[in-house]
Write a protein that holds these residues in place. Sequence first.
Motif, PDB file in Angstrom:
ATOM      1  N   PRO A  40      55.936 -47.054  41.121  1.00 29.40           N
ATOM      2  CA  PRO A  40      56.110 -45.712  40.315  1.00 29.40           C
ATOM      3  C   PRO A  40      56.309 -44.568  41.153  1.00 29.40           C
ATOM      4  O   PRO A  40      55.786 -43.337  40.963  1.00 29.40           O
ATOM      5  CB  PRO A  40      54.456 -45.548  39.669  1.00 29.40           C
ATOM      6  N   ASN A  41      57.226 -44.780  42.075  1.00 30.23           N
ATOM      7  CA  ASN A  41      57.243 -43.534  42.965  1.00 30.23           C
ATOM      8  C   ASN A  41      58.321 -42.516  42.095  1.00 30.23           C
ATOM      9  O   ASN A  41      59.185 -42.940  41.547  1.00 30.23           O
ATOM     10  CB  ASN A  41      58.116 -43.990  44.183  1.00 30.23           C
ATOM     11  N   VAL A  42      58.259 -41.373  42.811  1.00 30.29           N
ATOM     12  CA  VAL A  42      59.112 -40.255  42.285  1.00 30.29           C
ATOM     13  C   VAL A  42      59.979 -39.668  43.323  1.00 30.29           C
ATOM     14  O   VAL A  42      59.239 -39.244  44.336  1.00 30.29           O
ATOM     15  CB  VAL A  42      58.395 -39.190  41.491  1.00 30.29           C
ATOM     16  N   LEU A  43      61.264 -39.490  43.123  1.00 32.37           N
ATOM     17  CA  LEU A  43      62.062 -38.849  44.177  1.00 32.37           C
ATOM     18  C   LEU A  43      62.275 -37.478  43.662  1.00 32.37           C
ATOM     19  O   LEU A  43      62.704 -37.114  42.690  1.00 32.37           O
ATOM     20  CB  LEU A  43      63.408 -39.647  44.512  1.00 32.37           C
ATOM     21  N   ALA A  44      61.827 -36.472  44.915  1.00 36.51           N
ATOM     22  CA  ALA A  44      62.032 -35.123  44.247  1.00 36.51           C
ATOM     23  C   ALA A  44      62.889 -34.658  45.652  1.00 36.51           C
ATOM     24  O   ALA A  44      62.875 -34.593  46.789  1.00 36.51           O
ATOM     25  CB  ALA A  44      60.839 -34.228  44.729  1.00 36.51           C
ATOM     26  N   ILE A  45      64.102 -34.105  45.110  1.00 40.62           N
ATOM     27  CA  ILE A  45      65.127 -33.635  45.777  1.00 40.62           C
ATOM     28  C   ILE A  45      64.924 -31.863  45.679  1.00 40.62           C
ATOM     29  O   ILE A  45      65.185 -31.510  44.546  1.00 40.62           O
ATOM     30  CB  ILE A  45      66.667 -33.959  45.471  1.00 40.62           C
ATOM     31  N   LEU A  46      64.872 -31.465  46.844  1.00 43.01           N
ATOM     32  CA  LEU A  46      64.450 -30.011  46.962  1.00 43.01           C
ATOM     33  C   LEU A  46      65.449 -29.247  47.902  1.00 43.01           C
ATOM     34  O   LEU A  46      66.032 -29.845  48.602  1.00 43.01           O
ATOM     35  CB  LEU A  46      63.042 -29.747  47.470  1.00 43.01           C
ATOM     36  N   GLY A  47      65.412 -27.898  47.510  1.00 43.16           N
ATOM     37  CA  GLY A  47      66.130 -27.094  48.344  1.00 43.16           C
ATOM     38  C   GLY A  47      66.737 -25.794  47.650  1.00 43.16           C
ATOM     39  O   GLY A  47      66.285 -25.551  46.412  1.00 43.16           O
ATOM     40  N   VAL A  48      67.345 -25.010  48.315  1.00 39.57           N
ATOM     41  CA  VAL A  48      67.855 -23.585  47.845  1.00 39.57           C
ATOM     42  C   VAL A  48      68.819 -23.933  46.639  1.00 39.57           C
ATOM     43  O   VAL A  48      69.362 -24.838  46.290  1.00 39.57           O
ATOM     44  CB  VAL A  48      68.602 -23.137  49.087  1.00 39.57           C
ATOM     45  N   ARG A  49      68.689 -22.910  45.838  1.00 39.06           N
ATOM     46  CA  ARG A  49      69.538 -22.811  44.869  1.00 39.06           C
ATOM     47  C   ARG A  49      70.875 -23.043  45.057  1.00 39.06           C
ATOM     48  O   ARG A  49      71.413 -22.320  46.005  1.00 39.06           O
ATOM     49  CB  ARG A  49      69.287 -21.542  43.899  1.00 39.06           C
ATOM     50  N   ARG A  50      71.912 -23.886  44.449  1.00 40.54           N
ATOM     51  CA  ARG A  50      73.042 -24.133  44.463  1.00 40.54           C
ATOM     52  C   ARG A  50      73.579 -24.748  45.772  1.00 40.54           C
ATOM     53  O   ARG A  50      74.606 -24.587  46.031  1.00 40.54           O
ATOM     54  CB  ARG A  50      73.916 -22.851  44.305  1.00 40.54           C
ATOM     55  N   SER A  51      72.540 -25.448  46.287  1.00 35.60           N
ATOM     56  CA  SER A  51      72.889 -26.344  47.322  1.00 35.60           C
ATOM     57  C   SER A  51      73.606 -27.769  46.804  1.00 35.60           C
ATOM     58  O   SER A  51      74.135 -28.378  47.898  1.00 35.60           O
ATOM     59  CB  SER A  51      71.690 -26.508  48.354  1.00 35.60           C
ATOM     60  N   GLY A  52      73.483 -28.183  45.677  1.00 33.05           N
ATOM     61  CA  GLY A  52      74.334 -29.316  45.261  1.00 33.05           C
ATOM     62  C   GLY A  52      73.204 -30.315  44.861  1.00 33.05           C
ATOM     63  O   GLY A  52      73.681 -31.670  44.772  1.00 33.05           O
ATOM     64  N   LYS A  53      71.944 -29.865  44.517  1.00 37.91           N
ATOM     65  CA  LYS A  53      70.681 -30.933  44.047  1.00 37.91           C
ATOM     66  C   LYS A  53      71.145 -31.737  43.062  1.00 37.91           C
ATOM     67  O   LYS A  53      71.173 -33.212  43.067  1.00 37.91           O
ATOM     68  CB  LYS A  53      69.619 -30.309  43.947  1.00 37.91           C
ATOM     69  N   SER A  54      71.640 -31.137  41.857  1.00 40.18           N
ATOM     70  CA  SER A  54      71.794 -32.005  40.673  1.00 40.18           C
ATOM     71  C   SER A  54      72.922 -32.707  40.799  1.00 40.18           C
ATOM     72  O   SER A  54      73.249 -33.915  40.351  1.00 40.18           O
ATOM     73  CB  SER A  54      71.995 -30.864  39.459  1.00 40.18           C
ATOM     74  N   THR A  55      73.915 -32.338  41.516  1.00 40.58           N
ATOM     75  CA  THR A  55      75.362 -33.027  41.681  1.00 40.58           C
ATOM     76  C   THR A  55      74.986 -34.311  42.559  1.00 40.58           C
ATOM     77  O   THR A  55      75.395 -35.350  42.411  1.00 40.58           O
ATOM     78  CB  THR A  55      76.420 -32.441  42.585  1.00 40.58           C
ATOM     79  N   LEU A  56      74.281 -34.044  43.584  1.00 35.23           N
ATOM     80  CA  LEU A  56      73.758 -35.252  44.482  1.00 35.23           C
ATOM     81  C   LEU A  56      72.894 -36.391  43.650  1.00 35.23           C
ATOM     82  O   LEU A  56      73.107 -37.645  43.694  1.00 35.23           O
ATOM     83  CB  LEU A  56      72.746 -34.864  45.384  1.00 35.23           C
ATOM     84  N   SER A  57      71.966 -35.826  42.612  1.00 36.37           N
ATOM     85  CA  SER A  57      71.400 -36.561  41.883  1.00 36.37           C
ATOM     86  C   SER A  57      72.480 -37.632  40.899  1.00 36.37           C
ATOM     87  O   SER A  57      72.218 -38.671  40.999  1.00 36.37           O
ATOM     88  CB  SER A  57      70.306 -35.938  41.072  1.00 36.37           C
ATOM     89  N   LEU A  58      73.537 -36.985  40.401  1.00 34.21           N
ATOM     90  CA  LEU A  58      74.439 -37.262  39.645  1.00 34.21           C
ATOM     91  C   LEU A  58      75.100 -38.593  40.473  1.00 34.21           C
ATOM     92  O   LEU A  58      75.365 -39.451  39.992  1.00 34.21           O
ATOM     93  CB  LEU A  58      75.280 -36.393  38.895  1.00 34.21           C
TER      94      LEU A  58
END
Length: 413
Positions: A40-58
Amino acid sequence: MNVEEAKRIVADQKEFVEEKLSMNYIKREVGDISRFLVIPNVLAILGVRRSGKSTLSLMLMKELNVKFAYLNFDDESLYGLTTKDLKSIEQAIYEVYGNDVSYLVFDEIHNVKGWELFVSRLRETKRIIITGSNSRMLSGELSTSLTGRHSDFTLFPFSFREYLRFKKMNEEVPLSTKRIAEVKVELEKYMEVGGFPEALIIGKDQIDVIYNDILFKDVVFRYKIRELEKFKDFSKSLISYYSTEVSLSKLAKVIGVDRKTIDLWSFGLENAYLIYFLPRYGEKPRERLTFNKKVYIVDPGMISRVAVRAKDKGRVIENLVALKLFRDNQLKGLYYVKGKDFEVDFYDEINSRLLQVTYASDKIEEREIRSLLKAEEMLRAKELIVITYDIEGEEEREGKKIKLVPLYRFLLS
Protein backbone atom coordinates in the motif's frame (compact mmCIF):
# COMPACT_ATOMS: atom_id res chain seq x y z
CA MET A 1 -19.76 18.53 -7.84
CA ASN A 2 -21.97 15.90 -9.48
CA VAL A 3 -20.67 12.82 -11.23
CA GLU A 4 -21.49 14.02 -14.76
CA GLU A 5 -19.55 17.22 -14.29
CA ALA A 6 -16.64 15.23 -12.85
CA LYS A 7 -16.76 12.82 -15.82
CA ARG A 8 -16.42 15.69 -18.28
CA ILE A 9 -13.32 17.01 -16.49
CA VAL A 10 -11.74 13.55 -16.22
CA ALA A 11 -12.50 12.83 -19.90
CA ASP A 12 -11.05 16.19 -21.02
CA GLN A 13 -7.87 15.50 -19.09
CA LYS A 14 -7.70 11.96 -20.48
CA GLU A 15 -7.54 13.37 -24.03
CA PHE A 16 -4.72 15.68 -22.94
CA VAL A 17 -2.82 12.75 -21.38
CA GLU A 18 -3.18 10.60 -24.50
CA GLU A 19 -1.69 13.46 -26.55
CA LYS A 20 1.23 13.82 -24.12
CA LEU A 21 1.92 10.08 -24.15
CA SER A 22 2.38 10.18 -27.92
CA MET A 23 5.21 12.70 -27.62
CA ASN A 24 8.90 12.06 -27.02
CA TYR A 25 10.44 13.37 -23.81
CA ILE A 26 13.89 13.67 -22.33
CA LYS A 27 14.62 10.68 -20.13
CA ARG A 28 15.15 11.85 -16.56
CA GLU A 29 17.93 10.56 -14.34
CA VAL A 30 15.86 9.41 -11.40
CA GLY A 31 16.96 5.82 -10.94
CA ASP A 32 14.41 3.05 -10.49
CA ILE A 33 11.65 4.91 -8.65
CA SER A 34 9.09 2.41 -9.95
CA ARG A 35 10.21 0.12 -7.11
CA PHE A 36 8.22 2.32 -4.74
CA LEU A 37 4.96 1.50 -6.53
CA VAL A 38 3.85 -1.37 -4.34
CA ILE A 39 0.59 -1.69 -2.43
CA PRO A 40 0.00 0.00 0.00
CA ASN A 41 2.93 2.40 -0.54
CA VAL A 42 2.42 5.81 -2.19
CA LEU A 43 5.10 7.40 -4.39
CA ALA A 44 5.24 11.18 -3.95
CA ILE A 45 7.14 13.05 -6.68
CA LEU A 46 7.86 16.50 -5.31
CA GLY A 47 9.70 19.55 -6.54
CA VAL A 48 9.54 23.08 -7.85
CA ARG A 49 6.71 24.05 -10.18
CA ARG A 50 7.38 23.29 -13.88
CA SER A 51 10.25 20.91 -13.20
CA GLY A 52 8.51 18.07 -15.06
CA LYS A 53 6.81 16.10 -12.25
CA SER A 54 3.64 15.24 -14.17
CA THR A 55 5.63 14.38 -17.30
CA LEU A 56 7.88 12.09 -15.28
CA SER A 57 4.79 10.36 -13.83
CA LEU A 58 3.35 9.78 -17.29
CA MET A 59 6.69 8.56 -18.65
CA LEU A 60 6.83 6.09 -15.78
CA MET A 61 3.36 4.79 -16.59
CA LYS A 62 4.30 4.47 -20.27
CA GLU A 63 7.47 2.54 -19.43
CA LEU A 64 5.59 0.18 -17.13
CA ASN A 65 2.89 -0.27 -19.81
CA VAL A 66 0.07 -0.40 -17.25
CA LYS A 67 -3.52 0.76 -17.20
CA PHE A 68 -3.70 3.98 -15.24
CA ALA A 69 -5.91 7.00 -14.61
CA TYR A 70 -4.63 10.56 -14.38
CA LEU A 71 -6.11 13.67 -12.81
CA ASN A 72 -4.54 17.11 -12.45
CA PHE A 73 -6.02 18.96 -9.47
CA ASP A 74 -4.36 22.21 -10.59
CA ASP A 75 -7.13 22.44 -13.22
CA GLU A 76 -9.21 25.60 -12.72
CA SER A 77 -12.35 23.48 -13.18
CA LEU A 78 -11.49 21.73 -9.91
CA TYR A 79 -10.88 24.90 -7.91
CA GLY A 80 -12.63 24.79 -4.56
CA LEU A 81 -13.03 21.01 -4.61
CA THR A 82 -13.91 19.52 -1.22
CA THR A 83 -13.41 16.05 0.26
CA LYS A 84 -17.10 15.34 -0.41
CA ASP A 85 -16.49 15.96 -4.12
CA LEU A 86 -13.72 13.35 -4.20
CA LYS A 87 -16.32 10.58 -4.14
CA SER A 88 -17.76 11.91 -7.41
CA ILE A 89 -14.23 12.20 -8.82
CA GLU A 90 -13.52 8.58 -7.92
CA GLN A 91 -16.70 7.36 -9.61
CA ALA A 92 -15.95 9.49 -12.68
CA ILE A 93 -12.47 7.94 -12.94
CA TYR A 94 -13.92 4.42 -12.98
CA GLU A 95 -16.59 5.34 -15.54
CA VAL A 96 -14.08 7.03 -17.88
CA TYR A 97 -11.10 4.67 -17.44
CA GLY A 98 -12.84 1.44 -16.39
CA ASN A 99 -13.11 -0.42 -13.09
CA ASP A 100 -9.94 -2.41 -13.81
CA VAL A 101 -7.62 0.62 -13.64
CA SER A 102 -4.74 -0.40 -11.38
CA TYR A 103 -2.57 2.74 -11.17
CA LEU A 104 -3.65 6.27 -10.22
CA VAL A 105 -1.68 9.47 -10.86
CA PHE A 106 -2.89 12.49 -8.90
CA ASP A 107 -1.18 15.74 -9.90
CA GLU A 108 -1.07 18.51 -7.25
CA ILE A 109 -3.76 16.76 -5.19
CA HIS A 110 -2.69 18.72 -2.12
CA ASN A 111 -4.83 21.56 -3.52
CA VAL A 112 -7.80 19.69 -2.01
CA LYS A 113 -8.03 20.05 1.74
CA GLY A 114 -8.30 16.68 3.46
CA TRP A 115 -7.09 14.67 0.44
CA GLU A 116 -4.88 12.45 2.62
CA LEU A 117 -7.64 10.13 3.82
CA PHE A 118 -8.90 9.74 0.23
CA VAL A 119 -5.46 8.58 -0.93
CA SER A 120 -5.00 6.45 2.18
CA ARG A 121 -8.13 4.47 1.35
CA LEU A 122 -7.31 4.02 -2.35
CA ARG A 123 -3.74 2.85 -1.72
CA GLU A 124 -5.06 -0.38 -0.21
CA THR A 125 -6.06 -1.60 -3.69
CA LYS A 126 -4.28 0.74 -6.16
CA ARG A 127 -0.70 1.78 -6.89
CA ILE A 128 -0.60 5.54 -6.53
CA ILE A 129 1.65 8.42 -7.60
CA ILE A 130 1.01 11.88 -6.18
CA THR A 131 2.90 14.98 -7.25
CA GLY A 132 3.26 18.29 -5.49
CA SER A 133 5.10 21.60 -5.53
CA ASN A 134 4.87 22.00 -1.77
CA SER A 135 6.96 19.93 0.62
CA ARG A 136 4.36 20.40 3.36
CA MET A 137 2.19 17.80 1.64
CA LEU A 138 4.31 15.13 3.35
CA SER A 139 3.86 16.61 6.80
CA GLY A 140 1.06 16.58 9.31
CA GLU A 141 -1.98 14.57 8.42
CA LEU A 142 -0.36 12.79 5.44
CA SER A 143 2.31 11.16 7.58
CA THR A 144 -0.35 10.24 10.14
CA SER A 145 -2.79 8.87 7.54
CA LEU A 146 -0.21 6.84 5.64
CA THR A 147 1.63 5.73 8.80
CA GLY A 148 5.00 5.98 7.05
CA ARG A 149 3.91 4.09 3.94
CA HIS A 150 5.03 6.62 1.39
CA SER A 151 8.26 7.24 -0.51
CA ASP A 152 9.14 10.74 -1.60
CA PHE A 153 11.40 11.73 -4.48
CA THR A 154 12.47 15.33 -5.15
CA LEU A 155 12.69 16.28 -8.82
CA PHE A 156 14.73 19.28 -9.98
CA PRO A 157 14.79 21.09 -13.34
CA PHE A 158 17.14 19.49 -15.89
CA SER A 159 20.62 18.65 -14.65
CA PHE A 160 23.52 19.50 -16.96
CA ARG A 161 23.47 15.90 -18.26
CA GLU A 162 19.76 16.18 -19.01
CA TYR A 163 20.32 19.59 -20.58
CA LEU A 164 22.87 18.08 -22.99
CA ARG A 165 20.41 15.29 -23.75
CA PHE A 166 17.79 17.94 -24.56
CA LYS A 167 20.30 19.59 -26.91
CA LYS A 168 20.84 16.20 -28.56
CA MET A 169 24.46 16.11 -27.45
CA ASN A 170 26.45 13.25 -25.96
CA GLU A 171 26.10 13.59 -22.18
CA GLU A 172 28.98 11.29 -21.31
CA VAL A 173 32.19 12.73 -19.82
CA PRO A 174 34.19 14.07 -22.80
CA LEU A 175 37.70 12.82 -23.50
CA SER A 176 38.91 14.64 -26.62
CA THR A 177 39.96 18.29 -26.66
CA LYS A 178 37.24 19.13 -29.15
CA ARG A 179 34.49 17.45 -27.11
CA ILE A 180 35.66 19.14 -23.90
CA ALA A 181 35.51 22.52 -25.64
CA GLU A 182 31.98 21.82 -26.95
CA VAL A 183 30.77 20.76 -23.50
CA LYS A 184 32.24 23.84 -21.84
CA VAL A 185 30.50 26.12 -24.35
CA GLU A 186 27.20 24.47 -23.45
CA LEU A 187 28.01 24.70 -19.75
CA GLU A 188 28.31 28.48 -20.08
CA LYS A 189 24.87 28.56 -21.73
CA TYR A 190 23.44 26.29 -19.03
CA MET A 191 24.70 28.67 -16.33
CA GLU A 192 22.69 31.42 -18.00
CA VAL A 193 19.40 29.76 -19.01
CA GLY A 194 19.29 26.82 -16.58
CA GLY A 195 17.24 23.66 -16.88
CA PHE A 196 13.55 24.50 -16.72
CA PRO A 197 12.11 22.61 -19.74
CA GLU A 198 9.79 25.50 -20.68
CA ALA A 199 12.67 27.99 -20.66
CA LEU A 200 14.67 25.77 -23.01
CA ILE A 201 11.72 25.34 -25.38
CA ILE A 202 10.17 28.83 -25.29
CA GLY A 203 13.05 31.05 -24.18
CA LYS A 204 14.62 32.29 -20.96
CA ASP A 205 11.93 34.97 -20.54
CA GLN A 206 9.70 32.08 -19.49
CA ILE A 207 11.68 31.90 -16.24
CA ASP A 208 10.00 35.15 -15.19
CA VAL A 209 6.59 33.52 -15.64
CA ILE A 210 7.64 30.45 -13.65
CA TYR A 211 9.08 32.62 -10.88
CA ASN A 212 5.89 34.66 -10.53
CA ASP A 213 3.75 31.51 -10.51
CA ILE A 214 5.87 30.08 -7.70
CA LEU A 215 5.63 33.30 -5.68
CA PHE A 216 1.89 33.78 -6.02
CA LYS A 217 0.44 30.28 -6.41
CA ASP A 218 2.78 28.42 -4.07
CA VAL A 219 3.60 31.04 -1.45
CA VAL A 220 1.38 34.15 -1.42
CA PHE A 221 -1.85 32.20 -1.90
CA ARG A 222 -0.99 29.34 0.48
CA TYR A 223 0.33 31.52 3.29
CA LYS A 224 -2.11 34.41 2.80
CA ILE A 225 0.66 37.00 2.46
CA ARG A 226 -0.65 40.57 2.37
CA GLU A 227 2.50 42.71 2.26
CA LEU A 228 3.16 41.82 -1.37
CA GLU A 229 5.77 44.43 -2.24
CA LYS A 230 7.87 43.69 0.83
CA PHE A 231 7.54 39.96 0.21
CA LYS A 232 8.72 40.36 -3.39
CA ASP A 233 11.67 42.47 -2.20
CA PHE A 234 12.51 39.79 0.34
CA SER A 235 12.36 37.00 -2.23
CA LYS A 236 14.68 38.86 -4.63
CA SER A 237 17.06 39.70 -1.81
CA LEU A 238 17.21 36.11 -0.59
CA ILE A 239 17.86 34.80 -4.10
CA SER A 240 20.63 37.40 -4.45
CA TYR A 241 22.41 35.79 -1.49
CA TYR A 242 22.87 32.54 -3.47
CA SER A 243 25.84 30.43 -2.32
CA THR A 244 26.42 32.57 0.77
CA GLU A 245 25.47 32.60 4.43
CA VAL A 246 22.33 34.54 5.16
CA SER A 247 21.10 36.15 8.37
CA LEU A 248 17.31 36.27 8.35
CA SER A 249 17.37 38.67 11.31
CA LYS A 250 19.38 41.21 9.31
CA LEU A 251 17.13 40.76 6.28
CA ALA A 252 14.08 41.38 8.46
CA LYS A 253 15.52 44.75 9.52
CA VAL A 254 16.41 45.70 5.94
CA ILE A 255 12.95 44.78 4.60
CA GLY A 256 11.19 46.37 7.57
CA VAL A 257 9.22 43.43 8.96
CA ASP A 258 9.50 41.36 12.13
CA ARG A 259 11.49 38.13 12.40
CA LYS A 260 8.35 36.00 12.68
CA THR A 261 7.16 37.27 9.29
CA ILE A 262 10.55 36.67 7.66
CA ASP A 263 10.61 33.13 9.05
CA LEU A 264 7.18 32.45 7.51
CA TRP A 265 8.21 33.90 4.14
CA SER A 266 11.46 31.95 3.97
CA PHE A 267 9.60 28.82 5.09
CA GLY A 268 7.15 29.34 2.21
CA LEU A 269 9.89 29.79 -0.40
CA GLU A 270 11.73 26.73 0.88
CA ASN A 271 8.58 24.61 0.88
CA ALA A 272 7.90 25.71 -2.71
CA TYR A 273 11.37 24.33 -3.61
CA LEU A 274 12.54 27.70 -4.92
CA ILE A 275 15.38 27.91 -2.41
CA TYR A 276 17.33 25.41 -0.33
CA PHE A 277 18.98 26.13 3.00
CA LEU A 278 22.21 24.28 3.75
CA PRO A 279 22.96 23.96 7.48
CA ARG A 280 26.39 24.43 8.98
CA TYR A 281 27.84 21.27 10.44
CA GLY A 282 27.79 21.01 14.19
CA GLU A 283 28.55 17.99 16.33
CA LYS A 284 25.40 18.65 18.34
CA PRO A 285 21.94 19.02 16.68
CA ARG A 286 21.32 22.14 18.75
CA GLU A 287 24.38 23.81 17.22
CA ARG A 288 23.03 23.20 13.72
CA LEU A 289 19.82 25.03 14.63
CA THR A 290 21.59 28.14 15.91
CA PHE A 291 24.14 28.62 13.10
CA ASN A 292 23.36 30.74 10.04
CA LYS A 293 22.57 28.69 6.93
CA LYS A 294 23.75 29.09 3.35
CA VAL A 295 21.13 29.56 0.66
CA TYR A 296 21.06 27.95 -2.80
CA ILE A 297 18.62 28.46 -5.67
CA VAL A 298 16.79 25.68 -7.51
CA ASP A 299 18.10 26.58 -10.97
CA PRO A 300 20.93 28.73 -12.39
CA GLY A 301 18.50 30.36 -14.82
CA MET A 302 16.51 31.65 -11.86
CA ILE A 303 19.67 33.31 -10.54
CA SER A 304 20.45 35.04 -13.85
CA ARG A 305 16.87 36.35 -14.17
CA VAL A 306 16.02 37.28 -10.57
CA ALA A 307 19.16 38.03 -8.51
CA VAL A 308 19.64 41.78 -8.14
CA ARG A 309 23.39 41.64 -7.56
CA ALA A 310 25.89 41.39 -10.40
CA LYS A 311 26.38 37.74 -11.31
CA ASP A 312 29.35 36.16 -9.55
CA LYS A 313 30.58 33.22 -11.61
CA GLY A 314 32.31 31.56 -8.69
CA ARG A 315 29.09 31.58 -6.69
CA VAL A 316 27.07 30.32 -9.67
CA ILE A 317 29.48 27.38 -9.96
CA GLU A 318 29.09 26.66 -6.25
CA ASN A 319 25.29 26.74 -6.68
CA LEU A 320 25.59 24.20 -9.52
CA VAL A 321 27.65 21.89 -7.32
CA ALA A 322 25.08 22.24 -4.53
CA LEU A 323 22.25 21.25 -6.88
CA LYS A 324 24.19 18.20 -8.06
CA LEU A 325 24.71 17.11 -4.44
CA PHE A 326 21.06 17.80 -3.56
CA ARG A 327 19.94 15.63 -6.49
CA ASP A 328 22.32 12.79 -5.74
CA ASN A 329 21.66 12.71 -1.99
CA GLN A 330 17.99 13.68 -2.22
CA LEU A 331 18.70 16.55 0.20
CA LYS A 332 20.05 14.30 2.94
CA GLY A 333 23.32 14.44 4.90
CA LEU A 334 24.74 17.68 3.46
CA TYR A 335 26.36 20.57 5.36
CA TYR A 336 28.92 23.31 5.04
CA VAL A 337 31.82 23.36 7.50
CA LYS A 338 33.18 26.42 9.24
CA GLY A 339 35.85 26.85 11.91
CA LYS A 340 37.69 29.78 13.42
CA ASP A 341 40.03 30.18 10.45
CA PHE A 342 38.66 27.96 7.70
CA GLU A 343 35.55 27.11 5.70
CA VAL A 344 34.68 24.22 3.39
CA ASP A 345 31.74 24.51 1.02
CA PHE A 346 30.26 21.02 1.37
CA TYR A 347 30.46 18.05 3.69
CA ASP A 348 28.71 15.01 2.21
CA GLU A 349 28.22 12.96 5.37
CA ILE A 350 26.57 10.05 3.55
CA ASN A 351 29.56 9.48 1.24
CA SER A 352 32.17 10.77 3.72
CA ARG A 353 33.67 13.43 1.46
CA LEU A 354 34.58 17.11 1.71
CA LEU A 355 34.21 19.32 -1.36
CA GLN A 356 35.67 22.75 -1.93
CA VAL A 357 34.56 24.82 -4.93
CA THR A 358 36.75 27.41 -6.64
CA TYR A 359 36.64 29.35 -9.90
CA ALA A 360 40.25 28.43 -10.55
CA SER A 361 41.45 27.69 -14.06
CA ASP A 362 45.23 27.60 -13.58
CA LYS A 363 46.19 27.44 -9.88
CA ILE A 364 44.48 26.43 -6.63
CA GLU A 365 44.88 28.93 -3.81
CA GLU A 366 46.66 27.51 -0.80
CA ARG A 367 43.87 28.53 1.59
CA GLU A 368 41.45 26.18 -0.21
CA ILE A 369 43.76 23.24 0.45
CA ARG A 370 44.41 24.25 4.05
CA SER A 371 40.67 24.51 4.74
CA LEU A 372 40.10 21.00 3.40
CA LEU A 373 42.86 19.58 5.57
CA LYS A 374 41.56 21.29 8.71
CA ALA A 375 38.02 20.04 8.06
CA GLU A 376 39.35 16.55 7.38
CA GLU A 377 41.16 16.56 10.70
CA MET A 378 37.85 17.36 12.41
CA LEU A 379 35.56 15.03 10.41
CA ARG A 380 37.89 12.26 9.17
CA ALA A 381 36.30 12.29 5.71
CA LYS A 382 37.47 9.57 3.34
CA GLU A 383 37.62 11.76 0.22
CA LEU A 384 38.87 15.31 -0.32
CA ILE A 385 37.84 17.08 -3.53
CA VAL A 386 38.45 20.52 -5.00
CA ILE A 387 36.03 21.31 -7.82
CA THR A 388 37.65 23.78 -10.19
CA TYR A 389 36.60 25.41 -13.41
CA ASP A 390 39.33 23.87 -15.51
CA ILE A 391 42.03 22.12 -13.44
CA GLU A 392 42.25 18.35 -13.27
CA GLY A 393 44.67 16.20 -11.33
CA GLU A 394 45.66 15.20 -7.84
CA GLU A 395 47.73 16.72 -5.08
CA GLU A 396 49.11 15.22 -1.90
CA ARG A 397 49.48 17.18 1.33
CA GLU A 398 50.32 15.84 4.77
CA GLY A 399 49.83 12.32 3.49
CA LYS A 400 46.31 13.11 2.21
CA LYS A 401 45.27 12.83 -1.44
CA ILE A 402 43.22 15.71 -2.81
CA LYS A 403 41.39 15.26 -6.12
CA LEU A 404 41.12 18.25 -8.47
CA VAL A 405 38.00 17.83 -10.60
CA PRO A 406 36.83 20.21 -13.37
CA LEU A 407 33.24 21.39 -13.01
CA TYR A 408 32.04 19.82 -16.28
CA ARG A 409 33.43 16.43 -15.23
CA PHE A 410 31.82 16.62 -11.78
CA LEU A 411 28.41 17.58 -13.24
CA LEU A 412 28.55 14.75 -15.78
CA SER A 413 29.80 12.10 -13.35
